[in-house]
Design a protein around this motif. Structure first.
Motif, PDB file in Angstrom:
ATOM      1  N   LEU A  26       0.822  -1.208   0.000  1.00  0.00           N
ATOM      2  CA  LEU A  26       0.000   0.000   0.000  1.00  0.00           C
ATOM      3  C   LEU A  26       0.857   1.259   0.000  1.00  0.00           C
ATOM      4  O   LEU A  26       0.516   2.239  -0.666  1.00  0.00           O
ATOM      5  CB  LEU A  26      -0.971  -0.008   1.176  1.00  0.00           C
ATOM      6  N   CYS A  27       1.971   1.227   0.715  1.00  0.00           N
ATOM      7  CA  CYS A  27       2.882   2.385   0.672  1.00  0.00           C
ATOM      8  C   CYS A  27       3.431   2.574  -0.743  1.00  0.00           C
ATOM      9  O   CYS A  27       3.534   3.706  -1.221  1.00  0.00           O
ATOM     10  CB  CYS A  27       4.028   2.213   1.672  1.00  0.00           C
ATOM     11  N   ALA A  28       3.777   1.473  -1.404  1.00  0.00           N
ATOM     12  CA  ALA A  28       4.283   1.567  -2.778  1.00  0.00           C
ATOM     13  C   ALA A  28       3.225   2.177  -3.698  1.00  0.00           C
ATOM     14  O   ALA A  28       3.545   2.961  -4.594  1.00  0.00           O
ATOM     15  CB  ALA A  28       4.701   0.191  -3.278  1.00  0.00           C
ATOM     16  N   GLU A  29       1.968   1.841  -3.459  1.00  0.00           N
ATOM     17  CA  GLU A  29       0.893   2.346  -4.310  1.00  0.00           C
ATOM     18  C   GLU A  29       0.609   3.831  -4.100  1.00  0.00           C
ATOM     19  O   GLU A  29       0.224   4.530  -5.034  1.00  0.00           O
ATOM     20  CB  GLU A  29      -0.383   1.530  -4.067  1.00  0.00           C
ATOM     21  N   ILE A  30       0.827   4.337  -2.887  1.00  0.00           N
ATOM     22  CA  ILE A  30       0.531   5.755  -2.633  1.00  0.00           C
ATOM     23  C   ILE A  30       1.766   6.633  -2.666  1.00  0.00           C
ATOM     24  O   ILE A  30       1.640   7.863  -2.639  1.00  0.00           O
ATOM     25  CB  ILE A  30      -0.227   5.958  -1.302  1.00  0.00           C
ATOM     26  N   GLN A  31       2.936   6.033  -2.749  1.00  0.00           N
ATOM     27  CA  GLN A  31       4.175   6.814  -2.785  1.00  0.00           C
ATOM     28  C   GLN A  31       4.116   7.788  -3.955  1.00  0.00           C
ATOM     29  O   GLN A  31       3.805   7.422  -5.079  1.00  0.00           O
ATOM     30  CB  GLN A  31       5.368   5.882  -2.923  1.00  0.00           C
ATOM     31  N   GLY A  32       4.376   9.068  -3.685  1.00  0.00           N
ATOM     32  CA  GLY A  32       4.305  10.091  -4.717  1.00  0.00           C
ATOM     33  C   GLY A  32       2.905  10.644  -4.934  1.00  0.00           C
ATOM     34  O   GLY A  32       2.709  11.515  -5.782  1.00  0.00           O
ATOM     35  N   HIS A  33       1.919  10.146  -4.177  1.00  0.00           N
ATOM     36  CA  HIS A  33       0.531  10.590  -4.340  1.00  0.00           C
ATOM     37  C   HIS A  33      -0.051  11.171  -3.061  1.00  0.00           C
ATOM     38  O   HIS A  33      -1.269  11.254  -2.929  1.00  0.00           O
ATOM     39  CB  HIS A  33      -0.345   9.422  -4.811  1.00  0.00           C
ATOM     40  N   ILE A  34       0.815  11.548  -2.119  1.00  0.00           N
ATOM     41  CA  ILE A  34       0.321  12.131  -0.882  1.00  0.00           C
ATOM     42  C   ILE A  34       0.799  13.576  -0.766  1.00  0.00           C
ATOM     43  O   ILE A  34       1.780  13.960  -1.394  1.00  0.00           O
ATOM     44  CB  ILE A  34       0.744  11.313   0.356  1.00  0.00           C
ATOM     45  N   LEU A  35       0.098  14.350   0.022  1.00  0.00           N
ATOM     46  CA  LEU A  35       0.451  15.751   0.213  1.00  0.00           C
ATOM     47  C   LEU A  35       1.820  15.870   0.875  1.00  0.00           C
ATOM     48  O   LEU A  35       2.097  15.161   1.848  1.00  0.00           O
ATOM     49  CB  LEU A  35      -0.558  16.437   1.131  1.00  0.00           C
ATOM     50  N   PRO A  36       2.654  16.767   0.389  1.00  0.00           N
ATOM     51  CA  PRO A  36       3.900  17.045   1.105  1.00  0.00           C
ATOM     52  C   PRO A  36       3.551  17.574   2.498  1.00  0.00           C
ATOM     53  O   PRO A  36       2.627  18.368   2.656  1.00  0.00           O
ATOM     54  CB  PRO A  36       4.572  18.133   0.268  1.00  0.00           C
ATOM     55  N   GLY A  37       4.241  17.095   3.495  1.00  0.00           N
ATOM     56  CA  GLY A  37       3.974  17.528   4.860  1.00  0.00           C
ATOM     57  C   GLY A  37       2.830  16.811   5.541  1.00  0.00           C
ATOM     58  O   GLY A  37       2.480  17.140   6.674  1.00  0.00           O
ATOM     59  N   ALA A  38       2.228  15.831   4.862  1.00  0.00           N
ATOM     60  CA  ALA A  38       1.171  15.043   5.504  1.00  0.00           C
ATOM     61  C   ALA A  38       1.757  14.342   6.726  1.00  0.00           C
ATOM     62  O   ALA A  38       2.958  14.113   6.811  1.00  0.00           O
ATOM     63  CB  ALA A  38       0.600  14.017   4.525  1.00  0.00           C
ATOM     64  N   LYS A  39       0.886  14.022   7.667  1.00  0.00           N
ATOM     65  CA  LYS A  39       1.293  13.301   8.873  1.00  0.00           C
ATOM     66  C   LYS A  39       0.625  11.936   8.848  1.00  0.00           C
ATOM     67  O   LYS A  39      -0.487  11.799   8.373  1.00  0.00           O
ATOM     68  CB  LYS A  39       0.864  14.060  10.120  1.00  0.00           C
ATOM     69  N   ALA A  40       1.321  10.959   9.385  1.00  0.00           N
ATOM     70  CA  ALA A  40       0.768   9.612   9.444  1.00  0.00           C
ATOM     71  C   ALA A  40       0.827   9.116  10.879  1.00  0.00           C
ATOM     72  O   ALA A  40       1.605   9.602  11.699  1.00  0.00           O
ATOM     73  CB  ALA A  40       1.549   8.672   8.531  1.00  0.00           C
ATOM     74  N   ILE A  41      -0.028   8.138  11.152  1.00  0.00           N
ATOM     75  CA  ILE A  41       0.033   7.426  12.418  1.00  0.00           C
ATOM     76  C   ILE A  41      -0.224   5.954  12.125  1.00  0.00           C
ATOM     77  O   ILE A  41      -1.092   5.612  11.325  1.00  0.00           O
ATOM     78  CB  ILE A  41      -0.963   7.987  13.459  1.00  0.00           C
ATOM     79  N   SER A  42       0.570   5.120  12.744  1.00  0.00           N
ATOM     80  CA  SER A  42       0.443   3.679  12.549  1.00  0.00           C
ATOM     81  C   SER A  42      -0.274   3.060  13.741  1.00  0.00           C
ATOM     82  O   SER A  42       0.149   3.219  14.883  1.00  0.00           O
ATOM     83  CB  SER A  42       1.826   3.040  12.402  1.00  0.00           C
ATOM     84  N   LEU A  43      -1.351   2.360  13.454  1.00  0.00           N
ATOM     85  CA  LEU A  43      -2.053   1.556  14.443  1.00  0.00           C
ATOM     86  C   LEU A  43      -1.857   0.078  14.105  1.00  0.00           C
ATOM     87  O   LEU A  43      -2.583  -0.788  14.565  1.00  0.00           O
ATOM     88  CB  LEU A  43      -3.548   1.887  14.459  1.00  0.00           C
TER      89      LEU A  43
END
Length: 186
Positions: free
Chosen positions: A98-115
């Motif tokens: 899923l990271c490979a699929e969204i890499q380059g398609h997210i807002l710069p400066g977005a924040k993530a949290i892992s559950l």
């Protein structure tokens, strides 16, 4: 801030209930929260259609109503489009793809949290999922963990949880506290 939930199993659906309610009541989150759902058939229908029509995920968390502002989508890029906050809540074995699929398609400066429960294994090295997300997507990634079970959280039974964040990123701590804090999940 636009929030996107990446995952929709029992844990993802339980968290969607909390995030949906908190996004709706907190002025700095957008009301609508897309939730990425791996498309499956449920009783001859697409699971995303069932979730969006009934506001329930009967396959993974039956009997628990999801807020109406949670919108299921089978397209991960659509879910993360223009999202400021990414909530990763899926089985660990799907994080890499899923990271490979969204890499380059997210807002710069977005924040993530892992559950995500589990670890990323790379050869003889064990990595935290939050570190994998941070490294792969190039964004800050906090982590949520605690003595909690999806069904108990969804039924609003008291649960404790802890959010870990980089000490230089207090803004993320505030965002995630507002996103997840409830009287029963704190």
């Amino acid at each position: 801030l636009k929030v996107a939930i990446l995952g929709s199993g029992n844990w993802g659906s339980a968290i969607a209930k909390i995030v949906g309610h908190n996004a709706k009541k907190t002025f700095f989150f957008q009301d609508t929260v897309p939730m990425y759902v791996f498309e499956e058939n449920y009783n001859g229908r697409k699971l995303t259609e069932v979730i969006n029509e009934t506001h329930e995920n009967p396959k993974y968390l039956p009997g628990i109503k999801l807020p109406e502002n949670i919108v299921a989508t089978p397209n991960i890029r659509e879910a993360v489009k223009d999202a400021h906050v990414l909530v990763f809540v899926m089985p660990h074995q799907f994080v890499q793809s899923l990271c490979a699929e969204i890499q380059g398609h997210i807002l710069p400066g977005a924040k993530a949290i892992s559950l995500v429960k589990g670890f990323d294994c790379e050869g003889n090295h064990i990595n935290l999922i939050s570190e994998y997300i941070r490294k792969t997507l190039g964004i800050e990634c906090s982590s949520l963990s605690g003595a909690n079970v999806a069904e108990g959280v969804a039924k609003e039974q008291f649960s404790e949880t802890t959010i870990g964040y980089h000490p230089d990123d207090f803004e993320s701590a505030q965002v995630f506290q507002n996103l997840f804090d409830t009287p029963y999940f704190c």
